[in-house]
Scaffold this motif. Structure first.
Motif, short mmCIF file in Angstrom:
data_model
loop_
_atom_site.label_atom_id
_atom_site.label_comp_id
_atom_site.label_asym_id
_atom_site.label_seq_id
_atom_site.Cartn_x
_atom_site.Cartn_y
_atom_site.Cartn_z
N TYR A 1 -5.97 -4.17 7.01
CA TYR A 1 -6.54 -2.90 6.57
C TYR A 1 -7.88 -3.07 5.88
CZ TYR A 1 -2.16 -0.57 7.73
OH TYR A 1 -1.09 -0.05 8.41
N LEU B 1 3.75 -3.43 15.15
CA LEU B 1 3.27 -4.78 14.90
C LEU B 1 4.45 -5.73 15.02
CD1 LEU B 1 0.72 -6.43 13.87
CD2 LEU B 1 1.82 -6.35 11.63
N ARG C 1 7.40 -3.73 13.33
CA ARG C 1 7.21 -2.80 12.24
C ARG C 1 6.25 -1.70 12.69
NH1 ARG C 1 7.34 -4.28 6.83
NH2 ARG C 1 7.04 -6.45 7.43
N LYS D 1 0.80 -1.22 0.00
CA LYS D 1 0.00 0.00 0.00
C LYS D 1 0.83 1.27 0.00
CE LYS D 1 -0.30 -0.51 4.85
NZ LYS D 1 0.98 0.22 4.98
N GLY E 1 -10.83 1.11 6.71
CA GLY E 1 -9.44 1.22 7.15
C GLY E 1 -9.01 0.02 7.98
N THR F 1 -5.90 0.79 10.92
CA THR F 1 -6.24 2.21 10.90
C THR F 1 -6.93 2.60 12.21
OG1 THR F 1 -6.47 2.10 8.51
CG2 THR F 1 -7.43 4.01 9.59
N LYS G 1 0.62 6.07 -1.45
CA LYS G 1 0.73 7.34 -0.74
C LYS G 1 1.39 8.40 -1.62
CE LYS G 1 2.71 9.82 3.09
NZ LYS G 1 3.57 9.79 4.27
N GLU H 1 -3.20 7.60 18.55
CA GLU H 1 -2.96 9.05 18.43
C GLU H 1 -3.89 9.85 19.35
OE1 GLU H 1 -2.83 10.42 14.40
OE2 GLU H 1 -1.11 9.15 13.91
N SER I 1 -11.58 6.63 2.38
CA SER I 1 -11.12 5.30 2.80
C SER I 1 -11.18 5.09 4.30
CB SER I 1 -9.67 5.11 2.37
OG SER I 1 -8.84 5.99 3.15
N GLY I 2 -11.32 6.17 5.05
CA GLY I 2 -11.22 6.06 6.50
C GLY I 2 -9.78 6.06 6.97
N GLY I 3 -8.84 6.16 6.03
CA GLY I 3 -7.42 6.11 6.37
C GLY I 3 -6.76 7.48 6.44
N GLU I 4 -5.53 7.55 5.97
CA GLU I 4 -4.73 8.75 6.14
C GLU I 4 -5.34 9.97 5.43
OE1 GLU I 4 -2.22 9.32 8.12
OE2 GLU I 4 -1.95 11.36 7.37
N MET J 1 3.29 0.72 12.21
CA MET J 1 2.12 0.70 11.34
C MET J 1 1.54 2.10 11.21
SD MET J 1 2.21 -2.44 10.58
CE MET J 1 0.67 -2.86 9.75
N PHE J 2 0.93 2.35 10.03
CA PHE J 2 0.34 3.66 9.77
C PHE J 2 -1.13 3.49 9.41
CE2 PHE J 2 4.83 3.98 9.06
CZ PHE J 2 5.17 5.19 9.66
N ARG J 3 -1.81 4.60 9.28
CA ARG J 3 -3.17 4.54 8.75
C ARG J 3 -3.14 4.00 7.33
NH1 ARG J 3 -3.35 9.30 11.41
NH2 ARG J 3 -5.07 9.57 12.86
N LEU J 4 -4.27 3.46 6.89
CA LEU J 4 -4.40 3.06 5.49
C LEU J 4 -4.07 4.26 4.60
CD1 LEU J 4 -5.41 1.07 3.27
CD2 LEU J 4 -7.69 2.04 3.62
N MET J 5 -3.19 4.03 3.62
CA MET J 5 -2.89 5.08 2.64
C MET J 5 -3.76 4.82 1.42
SD MET J 5 -0.53 6.74 4.13
CE MET J 5 0.68 6.50 5.42
N GLU K 1 -5.60 5.39 14.95
CA GLU K 1 -6.47 6.48 15.41
C GLU K 1 -6.52 6.52 16.94
OE1 GLU K 1 -8.43 8.76 13.96
OE2 GLU K 1 -8.21 8.22 11.84
#
Lengths: 359, 359
Positions: free
Chosen positions: B289, B337, B345, A7, B246, B250, A11, B257, A32-35, B347-351, B254
């Motif tokens: 995701y 994760l 690793r 993914k 997400g 995701t 970005k 944060e 998407s509910g994501g970034e 992890m980030f929000r879904l891009m 959220e």
């Protein structure tokens, strides 16, 4: 785990579109509910919508209704698909706040909370979205209504017509003030709060690029100040109804049928502005069926008429008719229009759709 | 007054379309607020949606929240643009009820009232609309939620993708039970309520006509029974979050944060069904995701872990990670994760959007 890394290229792709396009637009990823959704919320929605409930960043919010035992809560929902999104006298943002405020006010209730949900078409200009969100925020502030929760979905190009908005409102009303179609009684007097047909004709002129001599401005405005004033002056209200889709006549037919009372309306008492009348004549439309977004009927018992007449605050209320008798069992209630030529014509709901997508 | 008569031919035109078409379809006039809207409400919506509030035929309805001083009201809104409208395990109607019920439940609140607003594309099959409205009614009844108000708009052919639905829900919660991301604390344990990725993959297989060996069925279901059970058993809940758009990761980012706490998740503890895992591998998607519609995270203090473990009702809750330390000022909280290979690793929000239009 390739799938995890898979993914990431998206970005930079999305971001490069955003950066290199002079005009920033909505991408599918904004839904998407994501970034990207997160960025949209932070950079656009939260810039204007600043209610503390939104700080909670949660799936749902608590709303304090301050309902003592003497109050009851009122709920109403409305989606807005108006075309074009910007028109003389407002835009879809203002309309989506006002539309639901007015529905709440028609129960004699004070509008308090709003949810706002956007369905945005991919490719929609972010500058336009910003204008609309600002308009929502301004209108909510002006009317002392809190936007407490929201939602954003994005649909593919060619599937959503720019933007649709849903608002759902919560208000509160004194339990003693039941304002319902069923309260309408024979002998009641029927008022309208202003001249009819402006919103529909404003949309129509915008859409068809019609250039009428005097521009027609939508009546889009909150009816709560009027209803509040009526209640403050202890005017007994039997029923209120805002004259949106279907216009004055459709609303009256609805009310007649629900209350099972016949009604008589005097055509030459119905206020219609000269520009609306001319525009309707040119386009072959009946102003009595054209939508309004800040005009309502007020139906009161005869005992209230003198009080309304002598109060300067109610100068704009025009008496247009009366409630006749209750119908006999299983009969449908009728609305009669006493026309300019003196004949009585039975009126029906709007058939078909003379002006689609006006709200 | 030609203009008054001008609308009558439309009636027979519309009606003849309705009569002569074997397959009845939605016409623009169904969104006019006039006669066709009235017929649609009476013949389709009211056939299934039978709440007494709807009898009032008014612009807004009163809702009795029975809020004693110990309760507070909860509100949430969601629009649904899922494609296709019918999928394995549900349809847009069921989804629109469940989606909002779950958002309300995530505040630990009992869902009580729903508004339902339709944006329908001209030409949509009335038989399909009927199925969807029935599905809304069935799901509301099953979950003891009242559909108290609604709205219908119709947009022209090619502008609305069949049907979009917005639901807004009202629930109530004991004031003592604040369930919010901000309550998350270092040392908390993180659970998921079931295997992840089913809803998104069910939609995806339907959309792409993929024929996986075992059909993947959406997890679309109410989370309120689980939350109710947790509360009945006096499990202290710090936070709940349904894993919709997400997906799991995701949502966790959220929450991290918002609570300003780092988190660690152990990959091989995350339940993923074999069909979802294979389908994701084939399509190059990351199941962490992929959206869910009946699965949530449950975050509790360590003191609750034994109680959850020994209770049969919570067998499906799988422990997947822990909340680490609070972040230092101005730092962003991170989710780590611990992968199957033992490395950590971030992890980030879904891009971007790996699966658009899944809800």
């Amino acid at each position: 785990m390739n799938t995890i890394n898979a993914k990431f290229p998206k970005k930079s792709f999305n971001e490069s579109i955003m950066e290199y396009n002079d005009e920033k637009i909505i991408l599918l990823g904004h839904g998407s509910g994501g970034e990207l959704t997160h960025q949209l919320i932070q950079n656009i929605f939260r810039k204007f919508l600043t209610d503390t409930s939104l700080d909670e960043s949660h799936d749902s919010v608590s709303i304090n209704l301050n309902l003592g035992s003497e109050y009851t809560a009122i709920m109403s929902t409305d989606s807005f698909v108006v075309k074009p999104l910007f028109f003389s006298g407002g835009d879809i943002g203002k309309l989506s706040v006002i539309g639901t405020i007015n529905d709440i006010a028609m129960s004699g209730a004070e509008p308090i909370y709003l949810s706002v949900a956007f369905i945005i078409e991919e490719g929609f200009k972010i500058t336009d979205l910003e204008k609309i969100v600002k308009s929502i925020a301004d209108e909510a502030t002006k009317n002392n209504v809190r936007v407490v929760c929201g939602d954003t979905k994005v649909v593919e190009r060619g599937h959503g017509d720019g933007l649709y908005i849903n608002t759902t409102g919560i208000g509160r009303v004194l339990q003693s003030k039941k304002i319902l179609p069923k309260n309408i009684e024979p002998g009641d007097f029927i008022y309208v709060s202003g001249d009819v047909g402006r919103h529909g004709m404003a949309i129509m002129s915008e859409r068809e690029h019609l250039d009428f001599k005097s521009q027609i401005i939508s009546d889009c405005q909150s009816l709560w100040p009027l209803i509040y004033e009526l209640q403050q002056n202890k005017i007994e209200l039997h029923c209120l109804r805002d004259l949106s889709r279907g216009g004055l006549m459709t609303s009256l037919v609805e009310l007649a049928e629900t209350s099972e009372c016949n009604m008589q309306i005097i055509e030459d008492q119905i206020p219609i502005s000269e520009p609306v009348r001319s525009a309707c004549e040119i386009l072959g439309l009946d102003p009595l069926y054209v939508a309004n977004e800040g005009t309502c009927t007020v139906i009161v018992p005869e005992s209230q008429v003198l009080q309304i007449k002598k109060n300067q605050a109610f100068l704009n209320l025009k008496l247009i008719g009366r409630v006749l008798d209750k119908v006999k069992e299983k009969e449908k209630a009728k609305v009669f229009l006493k026309t300019l030529y003196g004949v009585e014509r039975r009126m029906f709901r709007l058939m078909g759709d003379q002006l689609p997508r006006i709200c």
